[in-house]
Design an enzyme around this catalytic site. Structure first.
Site, mmCIF file in Angstrom:
data_model
loop_
_atom_site.group_PDB
_atom_site.id
_atom_site.type_symbol
_atom_site.label_atom_id
_atom_site.label_comp_id
_atom_site.label_asym_id
_atom_site.label_seq_id
_atom_site.Cartn_x
_atom_site.Cartn_y
_atom_site.Cartn_z
ATOM 1 N N TYR A 160 15.718 30.858 7.279
ATOM 2 C CA TYR A 160 14.428 31.665 7.720
ATOM 3 C C TYR A 160 14.167 31.787 9.067
ATOM 4 O O TYR A 160 14.793 31.158 9.929
ATOM 5 C CB TYR A 160 13.201 30.520 7.278
ATOM 6 N N ARG A 192 -10.839 0.309 14.670
ATOM 7 C CA ARG A 192 -10.671 1.253 13.682
ATOM 8 C C ARG A 192 -11.154 0.425 12.603
ATOM 9 O O ARG A 192 -12.192 1.351 12.024
ATOM 10 C CB ARG A 192 -8.866 0.940 13.333
ATOM 11 N N LYS A 250 0.784 -1.216 0.078
ATOM 12 C CA LYS A 250 0.147 -0.047 0.312
ATOM 13 C C LYS A 250 0.697 1.093 -0.052
ATOM 14 O O LYS A 250 1.996 1.307 0.206
ATOM 15 C CB LYS A 250 -0.962 -0.329 1.114
ATOM 16 N N MET A 259 11.854 24.645 1.839
ATOM 17 C CA MET A 259 11.184 23.564 1.116
ATOM 18 C C MET A 259 12.240 22.728 0.140
ATOM 19 O O MET A 259 11.854 21.658 0.145
ATOM 20 C CB MET A 259 10.174 24.633 -0.118
HETATM 21 C C1 LIG Z 1 -0.337 -1.605 6.917
HETATM 22 C C2 LIG Z 1 -0.983 -2.822 7.512
HETATM 23 C C3 LIG Z 1 -0.161 -4.027 7.488
HETATM 24 C C4 LIG Z 1 1.324 -4.055 7.375
HETATM 25 O O1 LIG Z 1 2.019 -3.472 8.748
HETATM 26 P P1 LIG Z 1 3.542 -3.342 8.843
HETATM 27 O O2 LIG Z 1 3.618 -2.825 10.432
HETATM 28 O O3 LIG Z 1 4.107 -2.345 8.073
HETATM 29 O O4 LIG Z 1 4.158 -4.777 8.656
HETATM 30 C C5 LIG Z 1 -0.598 -5.077 7.731
HETATM 31 N N1 LIG Z 1 -2.100 -5.190 8.014
HETATM 32 C C6 LIG Z 1 -2.804 -4.117 7.871
HETATM 33 C C7 LIG Z 1 -4.487 -4.150 8.003
HETATM 34 C C8 LIG Z 1 -2.227 -2.989 7.639
HETATM 35 O O5 LIG Z 1 -2.987 -1.713 7.374
#
Ligand SMILES: *Cc1c(COP(=O)(O)O)cnc(C)c1O
Length: 376
Positions: free
Chosen positions: A261, A139, A41, A309
């Site tokens: 800055y 969640r 992801k 930046m």
């Molecule tokens: C992002 C995610 C993972 C991976 O977690 P890591 O700590 O990066 O290994 C696994 N399961 C779900 C549901 C996630 O959202």
């Protein structure tokens, strides 16, 4: 047509695909029975999912997790055989696209289950699904009462090809935290009432925590990309990226003068400042001010003044004369500064450092094997 000369880069991010593959193979080696999937992801945590996912597929990975459907759609042509699973669930209106691109949704509620079932009936075929059970993170996923409805009305799953049950650990990175055991217990309790299918609970940290968490499939992300999944001990994973920025100017500054800055940093002695061509727009967080370090020729120099930046300024007074030259390079992430160290200095976690790396930085992907053919 004459090919343009390649421009010299001012900031370069190198992603070692070989190290990512080695990290995945290392994790797989720790699993006597469970399948090792890969979480890609957020563009493979910012490192380029279109490069990372095919490299892992070539190494034998067959299940990939993305967050929204869009990420799966991009990867589908590159992963013709793999199962691609979207963690964000089934957003209403996306049903057709999930089918068209073969992106399996993780169903997070009874409503999503019902909608996917209705779509299965209307399209006249069985549709694949993972189902997320909430075991305490609060969640995403079915809560206890939804699990009960599913247990007493199993026909809610008719028309679906159940690929697996999953849940997510809230505290896996904290050794011995009672939450992981409690979540595993709740997961088993719920599953005892539900139809049999594969089970998945562990993220990267969970893999290292306990074998009991492995079940049939694990979902590592961070550990593939070199983030330490066991924060209190030495990192068992290979580091994956280096980031370097070009030194644009070096200047001598008198005592009492301000830098950058707000003129916030005041020189407490006459000294030398190197200006380096990376800033927050490249992913060098503003919180590095006064806390971060860069390495030039293997020697540390503190980041002083505000991060701009496009630029940072480092105090190089202590470095030998001649070591710091315009046109040279400063290491921001690499052998002397791991992603986790940078995160600590920035007051955040490695995940945020990686996903903040921006597109402006020139990217170089090192292929997994010398001599292997790669067309990027
Ligand atoms: C992002 C995610 C993972 C991976 O977690 P890591 O700590 O990066 O290994 C696994 N399961 C779900 C549901 C996630 O959202």
């Amino acid at each position: 047509m004459i090919k343009p000369e390649p421009l010299e880069a001012t900031a370069v991010l190198t992603v070692n695909l070989g190290a990512i593959v080695a990290n995945w193979l290392g994790l797989r080696g720790k699993l006597p029975r469970a399948e090792c999937a890969a979480v890609v992801k957020a563009d493979a945590y910012g490192l380029g999912a279109e490069k990372v996912a095919p490299a892992l597929a070539a190494a034998g990975c067959v299940t990939f997790f993305v967050a929204p459907l869009d990420e799966g759609v991009v990867l589908r042509p590159l992963l013709p055989e793999a199962e691609i699973v979207a963690l964000s669930g089934l957003v209403a209106g996306n049903e057709k696209e999930h089918v068209a691109h073969r992106v399996t949704p993780v169903l997070n509620s009874l409503e999503e289950i019902a909608r996917w079932q209705a779509f299965a009936w209307s399209s006249g075929k069985l549709l694949p699904a993972w189902i997320h059970l909430d075991t305490g993170m609060n969640r995403l996923g079915l809560d206890t009462s939804a699990v009960l409805s599913l247990a007493t009305q199993p026909e809610r799953l008719d028309g679906l090809l159940l690929h697996g049950w999953m849940s997510h650990l809230a505290c896996a990175d904290q050794a011995g935290h009672p939450m992981s055991v409690a979540q595993l217990g709740r997961f088993h309790l719920a599953l005892a009432r539900l139809p049999k299918a594969r089970r998945s609970l562990a993220n990267s940290a969970g893999i290292f925590r306990s074998r009991a968490l492995h079940l049939e499939l694990v979902r590592p992300g961070a550990a593939l990309y070199g983030i330490n999944p066991t924060p209190t001990t030495t990192n068992p994973q290979l580091s994956v990226i280096t980031m370097k920025g070009r030194i644009l100017q070096v200047r001598d500054i008198d005592r009492g003068k301000g830098v950058g800055y707000g003129a916030k940093h005041k020189m407490d002695r006459p000294g030398r400042i190197a200006t380096i061509a990376v800033g927050y727009a490249d992913g060098c967080l503003r919180s590095q001010e006064g806390r971060g370090r860069v390495f030039i020729d293997g020697q540390p120099a503190p980041v002083v003044g505000q991060v701009s930046m496009d630029l940072i300024t480092a105090d190089v007074t202590e470095l030998p004369n001649g070591a710091v030259q315009p046109g040279g390079w400063a290491e921001l992430i690499g052998p002397h500064r791991s992603v986790d160290t940078v995160a600590e200095e920035s007051g955040t976690i490695g995940y945020e450092i990686l996903t903040s790396l921006s597109r402006r930085c020139r990217r170089v992907w090192l292929p997994p094997c010398e001599g292997e053919k790669w067309t990027f």
